[in-house]
Design a protein around this motif. Sequence first.
Motif, mmCIF file in Angstrom:
data_model
loop_
_atom_site.group_PDB
_atom_site.id
_atom_site.type_symbol
_atom_site.label_atom_id
_atom_site.label_comp_id
_atom_site.label_asym_id
_atom_site.label_seq_id
_atom_site.Cartn_x
_atom_site.Cartn_y
_atom_site.Cartn_z
ATOM 1 N N THR A 87 0.809 -1.234 0.000
ATOM 2 C CA THR A 87 0.000 0.000 0.000
ATOM 3 C C THR A 87 0.832 1.269 0.000
ATOM 4 O O THR A 87 0.277 2.363 -0.139
ATOM 5 N N THR A 88 2.146 1.151 0.150
ATOM 6 C CA THR A 88 2.995 2.338 0.173
ATOM 7 C C THR A 88 4.068 2.224 -0.901
ATOM 8 O O THR A 88 4.391 1.117 -1.380
ATOM 9 N N THR A 89 4.624 3.374 -1.276
ATOM 10 C CA THR A 89 5.703 3.386 -2.262
ATOM 11 C C THR A 89 6.904 2.598 -1.760
ATOM 12 O O THR A 89 7.565 1.886 -2.522
ATOM 13 N N GLU A 90 7.182 2.690 -0.456
ATOM 14 C CA GLU A 90 8.306 1.972 0.113
ATOM 15 C C GLU A 90 8.148 0.466 -0.060
ATOM 16 O O GLU A 90 9.096 -0.240 -0.438
ATOM 17 N N LEU A 91 6.938 -0.046 0.204
ATOM 18 C CA LEU A 91 6.686 -1.482 0.035
ATOM 19 C C LEU A 91 6.807 -1.891 -1.424
ATOM 20 O O LEU A 91 7.378 -2.937 -1.750
ATOM 21 N N LYS A 92 6.264 -1.085 -2.306
ATOM 22 C CA LYS A 92 6.336 -1.409 -3.736
ATOM 23 C C LYS A 92 7.775 -1.436 -4.211
ATOM 24 O O LYS A 92 8.175 -2.313 -5.006
ATOM 25 N N GLU A 93 8.598 -0.488 -3.732
ATOM 26 C CA GLU A 93 10.004 -0.459 -4.120
ATOM 27 C C GLU A 93 10.734 -1.714 -3.637
ATOM 28 O O GLU A 93 11.596 -2.256 -4.321
ATOM 29 N N GLN A 94 10.375 -2.172 -2.451
ATOM 30 C CA GLN A 94 11.013 -3.371 -1.897
ATOM 31 C C GLN A 94 10.709 -4.615 -2.727
ATOM 32 O O GLN A 94 11.501 -5.556 -2.754
ATOM 33 N N HIS A 95 9.562 -4.611 -3.398
ATOM 34 C CA HIS A 95 9.144 -5.808 -4.134
ATOM 35 C C HIS A 95 9.463 -5.739 -5.621
ATOM 36 O O HIS A 95 9.052 -6.643 -6.375
ATOM 37 N N LEU A 96 10.163 -4.690 -6.060
ATOM 38 C CA LEU A 96 10.581 -4.641 -7.461
ATOM 39 C C LEU A 96 11.445 -5.860 -7.780
ATOM 40 O O LEU A 96 12.371 -6.189 -7.054
ATOM 41 N N GLY A 97 11.135 -6.526 -8.876
ATOM 42 C CA GLY A 97 11.867 -7.736 -9.267
ATOM 43 C C GLY A 97 11.219 -9.018 -8.808
ATOM 44 O O GLY A 97 11.608 -10.106 -9.245
ATOM 45 N N ASP A 98 10.212 -8.942 -7.925
ATOM 46 C CA ASP A 98 9.523 -10.156 -7.486
ATOM 47 C C ASP A 98 8.875 -10.855 -8.678
ATOM 48 O O ASP A 98 8.459 -10.221 -9.647
ATOM 49 N N LEU A 99 8.769 -12.196 -8.589
ATOM 50 C CA LEU A 99 8.200 -13.007 -9.670
ATOM 51 C C LEU A 99 6.881 -13.638 -9.230
ATOM 52 O O LEU A 99 6.704 -13.998 -8.069
ATOM 53 N N PHE A 100 5.983 -13.789 -10.204
ATOM 54 C CA PHE A 100 4.671 -14.388 -9.941
ATOM 55 C C PHE A 100 4.459 -15.476 -10.995
ATOM 56 O O PHE A 100 4.568 -15.231 -12.191
ATOM 57 N N TYR A 101 4.148 -16.695 -10.529
ATOM 58 C CA TYR A 101 3.964 -17.841 -11.429
ATOM 59 C C TYR A 101 2.521 -18.314 -11.376
ATOM 60 O O TYR A 101 2.008 -18.664 -10.315
ATOM 61 N N ASN A 102 1.841 -18.293 -12.532
ATOM 62 C CA ASN A 102 0.479 -18.815 -12.634
ATOM 63 C C ASN A 102 0.578 -20.324 -12.824
ATOM 64 O O ASN A 102 0.974 -20.807 -13.891
ATOM 65 N N THR A 103 0.219 -21.075 -11.798
ATOM 66 C CA THR A 103 0.395 -22.534 -11.832
ATOM 67 C C THR A 103 -0.551 -23.216 -12.800
ATOM 68 O O THR A 103 -0.361 -24.382 -13.142
ATOM 69 N N THR A 104 -1.589 -22.502 -13.255
ATOM 70 C CA THR A 104 -2.545 -23.088 -14.204
ATOM 71 C C THR A 104 -2.071 -22.943 -15.639
ATOM 72 O O THR A 104 -2.095 -23.902 -16.421
ATOM 73 N N THR A 105 -1.619 -21.725 -15.995
ATOM 74 C CA THR A 105 -1.226 -21.455 -17.378
ATOM 75 C C THR A 105 0.270 -21.556 -17.613
ATOM 76 O O THR A 105 0.712 -21.644 -18.757
ATOM 77 N N GLY A 106 1.080 -21.497 -16.516
ATOM 78 C CA GLY A 106 2.530 -21.522 -16.670
ATOM 79 C C GLY A 106 3.129 -20.171 -17.011
ATOM 80 O O GLY A 106 4.326 -20.073 -17.276
ATOM 81 N N VAL A 108 4.677 -16.424 -16.454
ATOM 82 C CA VAL A 108 5.542 -15.838 -15.438
ATOM 83 C C VAL A 108 5.492 -14.318 -15.571
ATOM 84 O O VAL A 108 5.582 -13.778 -16.683
ATOM 85 N N PHE A 109 5.337 -13.614 -14.433
ATOM 86 C CA PHE A 109 5.275 -12.157 -14.407
ATOM 87 C C PHE A 109 6.333 -11.614 -13.453
ATOM 88 O O PHE A 109 6.695 -12.266 -12.471
ATOM 89 N N ARG A 110 6.813 -10.391 -13.729
ATOM 90 C CA ARG A 110 7.811 -9.734 -12.882
ATOM 91 C C ARG A 110 7.281 -8.353 -12.493
ATOM 92 O O ARG A 110 6.738 -7.625 -13.329
ATOM 93 N N PHE A 111 7.424 -7.983 -11.218
ATOM 94 C CA PHE A 111 6.943 -6.695 -10.738
ATOM 95 C C PHE A 111 7.987 -5.634 -11.077
ATOM 96 O O PHE A 111 9.147 -5.713 -10.650
ATOM 97 N N VAL A 112 7.591 -4.634 -11.881
ATOM 98 C CA VAL A 112 8.533 -3.645 -12.382
ATOM 99 C C VAL A 112 7.973 -2.240 -12.202
ATOM 100 O O VAL A 112 6.777 -2.042 -11.921
#
Length: 445
Positions: A87-106, A108-112
């Motif tokens: 919910t804050t810019t600080e939290l979003k900055e900390q998660h830059l580069g995180d990956l998200f995998y959709n286990t149904t479709t395969g 892959v997304f990256r938080f940028v």
Amino acid sequence: GRIQSADGNTYFDLDDGEIGGRIVFTRDGQQVTLDTLGGETKDAKDYIDNTLPGVLQDIYDQLDGQIEQFFETYDPTLTNEPASTWTTTELKEQHLGDLFYNTTTGKVFRFVKENGAYKWQELSDSEVAKALELANDALELAGTKRRIFTSTPYTPYEVGDLWVQGANGDIMMCKTSRVTGNYTISDWELASKYTNDASLIDFITGSYANKIAEIESGLDGKIESWFQTTDPASSWTNTELKDAHIGDMWYNGTSKTLKRYTKNDSEYSWTTIEDSTAVDAYKNAAQAQDTADSKRRVFVVTPYPPYDIGDLWVDGKDIHRCKTNRESGSFSASDWVIPVAYDNTKTVIDGGVVTSGTIQLAGNDSSIKAGITGNGTTESSIRMWAGATYENRASAPFRVDQSGKVVATNAVITGEVNATKGVFQNVIVKGSIRSPFVSAGDSFD
């Protein structure tokens, strides 16, 4: 202002800024010259001035040296978890580069962060997707996320976490959880086996390209076969000729050997064929009428003129031999016969009873002349024939079908004939023919 040795030869004059005498620097027990130290000092300054700022920026961007990884059955957005909780810019900055995998479709997304806006960006890297798939298949923990370490891992780490070692390293996956203590290499194993682009390029430009070239050289659908005692390859004096003959067959009638012309790396050679069926087929072909150039073609597609007596045609099921030359025009099935007699039905001898599916009789030219078969289930199925091949048995000059019908061209019959109908032409009568067909004294034209 001056520090000196007892003999005064080695000194530090702080007032004049002068050092003199014999001074030796040691590092780890080894002497180091001033030139070496000066060079290292220059390298260190260059690193501090030019390289270190970028490294520090990278460290600042990812202070904890890890990327969190999330596994769910849906595609991520800014309004669903996990981004909805940042919910804050600080939290979003900390998660830059995180990956998200959709286990149904395969997917892959990256938080940028792009132009000041945060978003999930879909990735197309198949190696990352494969690694995430393997991680997802690992032992499931209470949470639904995995860490990705971009530097040497540190505790806590859990089964399924990834360690990406960089451009010259591997992708490792944690196989043993460790909550406290120091990192242990045995806790990690390769996440997948993969190849880099360099290996792929070597394959495409190397062995794959060579194989394609071999295929292209055989696109005419035929392989020449040579029937002689001398090596036909002796006249193939350049690479172009040798490549054109890759796949050719050579049957030596004296040694009764069959060989195939091959290329291994850059070496050309004849490879001996051990298959007895193939050897027999070439033996039969060699015994047929010779052509002027003492060679045979082998067609691996439907033959096309010109073809000569003795040429072979392998259609994927049977081996056929040409019995009639054709210089031009179109392919004719009647020009080809099966050169060997075989049948998939088992032949059984039980006492005095012999049962078999098909028996074919070959002549001196190794082509089929007559036979008996149980193949076919209709009344017109041929049971015995003579004067034709198995394929042409339905038009053989002599044949007997399932119903008992006999066709006998040029038949000569003696003895008693009990006929109920028929047509008589050019009949010569010796004796008499009785009613009800004719009356006594009737004549025949």
